[in-house]
Scaffold this motif. Structure first.
Motif, short mmCIF file in Angstrom:
data_model
loop_
_atom_site.label_atom_id
_atom_site.label_comp_id
_atom_site.label_asym_id
_atom_site.label_seq_id
_atom_site.Cartn_x
_atom_site.Cartn_y
_atom_site.Cartn_z
N GLU A 68 40.57 73.12 10.41
CA GLU A 68 39.47 74.01 10.00
C GLU A 68 38.20 74.45 9.14
O GLU A 68 37.87 74.22 8.18
N VAL A 104 31.06 80.67 11.18
CA VAL A 104 32.11 80.04 10.40
C VAL A 104 31.42 80.46 9.17
O VAL A 104 30.59 80.61 8.65
N ARG A 152 44.82 72.31 2.01
CA ARG A 152 45.66 72.20 3.47
C ARG A 152 46.77 73.24 3.07
O ARG A 152 47.49 73.04 2.03
N LYS A 174 40.86 64.35 12.68
CA LYS A 174 42.74 64.83 13.56
C LYS A 174 43.04 63.88 13.87
O LYS A 174 44.14 63.35 13.61
N ASN A 185 45.61 69.61 11.89
CA ASN A 185 44.19 70.27 12.87
C ASN A 185 43.41 71.25 11.73
O ASN A 185 43.23 71.43 10.57
N THR A 216 41.52 72.33 6.20
CA THR A 216 40.13 73.12 5.93
C THR A 216 39.24 72.41 5.16
O THR A 216 39.28 71.82 4.68
N VAL A 244 34.31 74.99 8.32
CA VAL A 244 34.03 75.75 7.02
C VAL A 244 32.64 75.39 6.50
O VAL A 244 32.08 73.80 6.68
N LYS A 302 47.72 72.77 8.53
CA LYS A 302 46.13 73.46 8.85
C LYS A 302 45.13 72.67 7.57
O LYS A 302 45.07 72.54 6.58
#
Length: 598
Positions: free
Chosen positions: A122, A59, A92, A114, A120, A98, A124, A96
């Motif tokens: 993601e 990632v 955001r 979630k 969703n 992050t 890192v 999504k």
């Protein structure tokens, strides 16, 4: 976490085993994170460590010290969860979110985020010390992060102030406790929960249960109340202990707890509900009454032995949320008039039918509430008694000692009743006595488990009740379902294929102007598109023409066709009207009702 970073660094040839040991010893002395110790001792460069972590987890990597995060994004994730999992939200875009994580493979943390945000996630990767500094910067204070390299959270760090307590006592849905956040559930706030019934035993055995487990259980119960859940499921499996809430008739996962706390959690629930904690082989039933702030709440408890341990289901009985105003249950104007006309007659029987969880008890309670006058003697036989009402004499059934619906009904007739409510007609004896009571000067109300109103007639005949007794005693039969309501905040019109509307039962002439709606999904409805439920009602008075069909022992389909011809609206028709009013969706009506041709 130290071991994880150390393994990655050794595997990537960034440090040796000896350097790992030295960094660990240095961290114990000076504190801080393991990654910070590596950099402080000059063993690795910050960029090299980040690059290694990025390659390992596959990632992207980020340096939080080089960015400014929007406060609105930070507020999406509770401080307790950020500290617990070493995570911090950084941006955001649309749906999504992050998330900078010290361990992007922490799928439990990802699932929890979630669930509580409906976004969703993601992931890192960021260094552990960078995230700790970010948590201190954006959430304030070190909490449990500033020890000798430890990142454990002390539950005492999360006590609520007076304003927070007042908000919790008001139970405002806009200020929900975060679902899935273990640390938020073990706050000082849940210490305010008091076990009203069985409290002596609960206090006596409290030392046997760890305090965090007690707080966790209290927090789960509080959270269910705030979410408006009707049931809580504690489910043991081989590797996890799952907690689910039933909200608006649909189960949703709330928590995945460590399997190690399964026994302690179940024991705590048993102590609270006065059950035998040593008995693990047989089903048990109990009841919990909690006081939280100024509010009391009852929970009906059922314990069932399963393959991997005892499953516990709690039914929430919230009298303050009980809707007793029939005009707000979802009745159409004409069906409400017919139902009220029937329940205000001095003699006869009114039957409410539908599957478990379709709102039959609420309908009967609302009727009794309207009829509850000082001039009438009202007696009920219930199993179990879900809510108690002043002015109504309620009797709890105990089949193990012979107190059944039938035996209770016989006793009721010697108590000079005006109105009798029987929780459920399950057998011929109960049906026979209820029918005789309706014929001898009493108003009787009860429930059956049938699919629709016409099917109730054939069910009674199958039980052994003669058709002439049915036509002489029954005033009206009501079948009902509960459909989820579209969320008012994110409702929007949607285009639907006319063939689908025809198949649903919408008249061909009404299709052109027929508008359907759907919830897009928002934070208010937890991204489901639904918020609350509405009743669908099929009301069948026993008109004279229907009585002729019943006396001739016509099939339920023939009775249904006759009732529709006389003006009865079926459950499907009621659902179509609710769709047209923008209150529910086609999917909900298809889920909860049957085709009128079947």
């Amino acid at each position: 976490m130290n071991e994880k970073i150390g393994e990655i660094a050794i595997e990537g040839n960034l440090i040796t085993s000896q350097q790992y040991q030295k960094a660990t010893e240095e961290q114990k002395v000076k504190g801080g994170s393991f990654g910070a110790s590596l950099i402080r001792m000059g063993m690795v460069k910050e960029d090299d460590l980040l690059s290694l972590l990025s390659r390992y987890y596959k990632v992207p990597s980020v340096r939080l010290s080089n960015m400014q995060i929007d406060t609105k994004v930070i507020q999406l994730v509770p401080a307790s969860m950020a500290k617990k999992h070493l995570i911090i939200p950084i941006s955001r875009v649309g749906a999504k979110l992050t998330m900078a994580m010290a361990d992007p493979n922490n799928f439990l943390a990802i699932d929890e985020i979630k669930f509580i945000t409906s976004f969703n996630v993601e992931p890192v990767v960021a260094s552990d010390y960078d995230i700790i500094d970010g948590i201190k910067k954006y959430y304030g204070g070190g909490g449990g992060l500033a020890g000798k390299g430890s990142v454990s959270i002390d539950v005492r760090d999360y006590t609520l102030d007076d304003d927070d307590m007042n908000a919790l006592e008001e139970f405002d849905d806009s200020d929900m406790i975060d679902v899935g956040d273990f640390d938020a559930l073990v706050t000082g706030a849940v210490d305010k929960v008091e076990v009203v019934e069985g409290s002596d035993e609960a206090d006596m055995k409290a030392d046997d249960i760890d305090a965090p487990v007690i707080k966790l259980v209290n927090g789960i119960l509080i959270n269910a109340i705030k979410l408006g859940a009707s049931d809580i499921h504690f489910e043991p499996y081989e590797r996890t202990f799952r907690v689910r809430y039933r909200v608006d008739g649909v189960l949703r996962k709330a928590l995945g707890l460590p399997i190690q706390i399964k026994n302690a959690t179940v024991s705590r629930l048993k102590i609270m509900s006065r059950l035998d904690i040593a008995e693990k082989r047989l089903p048990q039933d109990g009841r919990i009454k909690l006081r939280f702030g100024k509010r009391e709440m009852d929970f009906r408890v059922s314990v069932l032995p399963t393959l991997f341990g005892e499953k516990v289901v709690l039914r929430l009985l919230d009298k303050s949320a009980l809707q007793l105003d029939m005009t707000k249950l979802g009745f159409e104007e004409e069906t409400l008039r017919q139902f009220q006309e029937a329940i205000h007659k001095p003699v006869g029987m009114v039957l409410v039918t539908g599957p478990t969880g379709s709102g039959k008890t609420t309908t009967l309670y609302s009727a009794l509430s309207e009829l509850n006058k000082e001039k009438d003697n009202i007696i009920t036989a219930e199993d179990p008694i879900e809510f108690n009402f002043m002015g109504i004499n309620q009797v709890q059934m105990h089949e193990e000692i012979g107190l059944t619906f039938a035996s209770a009904l016989r006793s009721f007739l010697r108590q000079d009743p005006d109105i009798i409510m029987v929780g459920e007609i399950r057998d011929f004896e109960t049906a026979q006595i209820a029918t005789q009571s309706a014929l001898t000067g009493h108003l009787v109300m009860s429930t059956l488990h049938t699919n629709d109103a016409p099917g109730t007639v054939t069910r009674l005949i199958d039980m052994g009740i003669e058709p002439f007794l049915i036509t002489s005693s029954i005033l009206l039969i009501l079948a009902q379902r509960l459909a989820r309501k579209i969320c008012s905040e994110c409702r929007e019109p949607v285009k639907v294929n006319p063939k689908l509307l025809l198949g649903l039962g919408v008249p061909r002439g009404a299709i052109d102007g027929f508008t359907t709606y759907k919830g897009k999904g928002c934070s208010l409805c937890s991204n489901t598109g639904y918020k609350g439920r509405i009743g669908l009602y099929e009301v069948m008075p026993l008109w004279d023409d229907l009585k002729e069909l019943i006396l001739s022992r016509a099939s339920s389909l023939d009775i249904k066709k006759g009732a529709i011809r006389l003006g009865m609206k079926t459950l499907r028709m009621a659902g179509i009207e609710k769709i047209a009013e923008g209150m529910t969706t086609i999917e909900e009506v298809l889920r909860t009702t049957m085709d009128d041709q079947k």
